[in-house]
Write an enzyme that holds these catalytic residues in place. Structure first.
Site, PDB file in Angstrom:
ATOM      1  N   CYS A 252      81.117  -3.016  79.224  1.00  0.00           N
ATOM      2  CA  CYS A 252      81.853  -1.898  78.627  1.00  0.00           C
ATOM      3  C   CYS A 252      83.323  -1.947  79.033  1.00  0.00           C
ATOM      4  O   CYS A 252      83.684  -1.547  80.141  1.00  0.00           O
ATOM      5  CB  CYS A 252      81.224  -0.574  79.038  1.00  0.00           C
ATOM      6  SG  CYS A 252      82.087   0.853  78.360  1.00  0.00           S
TER       7      CYS A 252
ATOM      8  N   CYS B 169      84.948   1.420  79.771  1.00  0.00           N
ATOM      9  CA  CYS B 169      84.566   2.013  81.063  1.00  0.00           C
ATOM     10  C   CYS B 169      85.295   1.321  82.213  1.00  0.00           C
ATOM     11  O   CYS B 169      85.778   1.978  83.134  1.00  0.00           O
ATOM     12  CB  CYS B 169      83.071   1.856  81.329  1.00  0.00           C
ATOM     13  SG  CYS B 169      82.000   2.131  79.920  1.00  0.00           S
ATOM     14  N   ASP B 170      85.333   0.011  82.187  1.00  0.00           N
ATOM     15  CA  ASP B 170      85.738  -0.741  83.379  1.00  0.00           C
ATOM     16  C   ASP B 170      87.060  -1.491  83.250  1.00  0.00           C
ATOM     17  O   ASP B 170      87.553  -2.044  84.235  1.00  0.00           O
ATOM     18  CB  ASP B 170      84.632  -1.748  83.744  1.00  0.00           C
ATOM     19  CG  ASP B 170      83.319  -1.053  84.071  1.00  0.00           C
ATOM     20  OD1 ASP B 170      83.373   0.066  84.608  1.00  0.00           O
ATOM     21  OD2 ASP B 170      82.255  -1.613  83.781  1.00  0.00           O
TER      22      ASP B 170
END
Ligand code: NDP
Length: 317
Positions: free
Chosen positions: A139, A142-143
């Site tokens: 992701c 997200c990261d």
């Protein structure tokens, strides 16, 4: 499916990610006495991530498992009945709907909120597990933030891979897009954006066979033109390894009853979590091929519970 009905409920929620727990919070507060089954991965995909920095309300960030524990506690506080168990069969022929749990217990539900999520696909090489949370991610949104000014790989040649590569190119110093075929499957417009982004290098006809690094990912072992006479091993130094080879929505048991797209995402009436069956709602990633964020899943879980409450009052149950 067993013939005996073990339990009757007004609102059954299947899945325990942000969509399921948020639906449970709203449904409990609306006195629907929801029963929630947690599924194979209690807490959902977020339990496999480390820091979550983009969920509103946590200015310092929070770990994925803590966030899910908080959501669960919040649902419990209002009386949601949260249980271990996996929905193994569905009979949605007519209301009340019958869902089998763990192959034996049958729940008869006036409303069903399907919040079973999706799972990112992985290549299946052992190093993906070895470096999980240490440089391997599925992701970018997200990261990606943890890779500012660093070098990252995105694996895949579809729209998601292109989108993630472009997103990461805005943060990272260099992005390598690893594509197994000699062309991208993504739409032309996404391809052009990738080719026009100076810090994205597309490595066509490359496969990843391993990762290396002492305390996290420091590089990837690639093979160019794998299996061909001129096959060549290539190692590249990287800090992060992002998979974008597709997701699989957890919708298998519902497919005989509900419309899904070609990948298996449950189709809902646009802008709502309503399916074609009255009283059956789909929330979160199982119905969302586009956004796939914790906050959008939570939002759709909220909508599903509100819809369930309205539906039950309409039918007088
Ligand atoms: P896709 O299935 O479209 O693409 C998956 C990609 O991963 C393909 O390039 C595929 O390669 C590659 N791949 C699969 N398995 C492996 C493997 N084991 N090793 C290496 N590469 C692999 O998935 P997406 O998630 O990209 O897209 C899903 C759907 O969502 C699509 O319909 C897409 O158009 C849509 N979408 C649309 C967006 C938009 O419009 N903005 C954004 C994101 C998604 P190969 O081509 O060789 O099979």
């Amino acid at each position: 499916m067993s013939d005996s009905i073990n339990e009757k409920v007004r609102c059954l929620i299947i899945g325990s990610g942000p969509a399921g727990y948020t639906a449970a919070i709203y449904a409990s507060r609306a006195n629907l006495s929801p029963v929630l089954y947690e599924g194979i991965q209690p807490g959902g995909q977020l339990t496999t991530t480390t820091e979550v920095e983009n969920f509103p309300g946590y200015p310092e960030g929070i770990t994925g498992p803590e966030l899910m524990e908080d959501l669960k506690k919040q649902a419990l506080r209002f009386g949601a009945d949260i249980r271990f168990g996996i929905a193994t069969e569905a009979d949605l022929l007519e209301a009340p709907y019958k869902i089998t749990i763990d192959g034996e217990k049958v729940i008869e539900a006036e409303t069903v909120i399907i919040a079973t999520g999706a799972a990112a696909k992985y290549l299946g090489i052992p190093d993906e597990q070895k470096y999980a949370g240490m440089g391997v991610s599925a992701c970018a949104t997200c990261d990606g933030f943890f890779y500012r000014k660093k070098v990252v790989v995105v694996v895949g040649g579809g729209d998601t891979a292109c989108e993630e590569a472009i997103y990461l190119a805005g943060l990272a110093k260099q992005v390598y897009l690893i594509v197994r075929k000699p062309y991208l499957r993504a739409s032309k417009v996404m391809q052009e954006r990738v080719f026009n982004t100076p810090n994205i290098t597309v490595l066509f006809e490359h496969n990843t066979i391993g990762l290396f690094g002492e305390n996290g990912v420091e590089g990837a072992h690639l093979v160019k033109r794998m299996g061909e006479a001129d096959e060549e091993k290539v190692d590249i130094a990287i800090d992060g390894f992002f998979l974008a080879i597709g997701h699989k929505p957890n919708s298998d048991i519902f497919k005989p009853w509900l419309e899904t797209d070609e990948t298996g995402y449950i189709k809902t009436i646009p802008d709502t979590p309503r399916t074609k069956l009255p009283g059956v709602f789909a929330a979160g990633d199982v119905a969302d091929p586009h956004y796939r964020q914790a906050i959008t899943a939570a939002g759709s879980g909220c909508k599903a519970a509100i819809e369930a409450e309205r539906y039950l009052s309409e039918i007088g149950k």
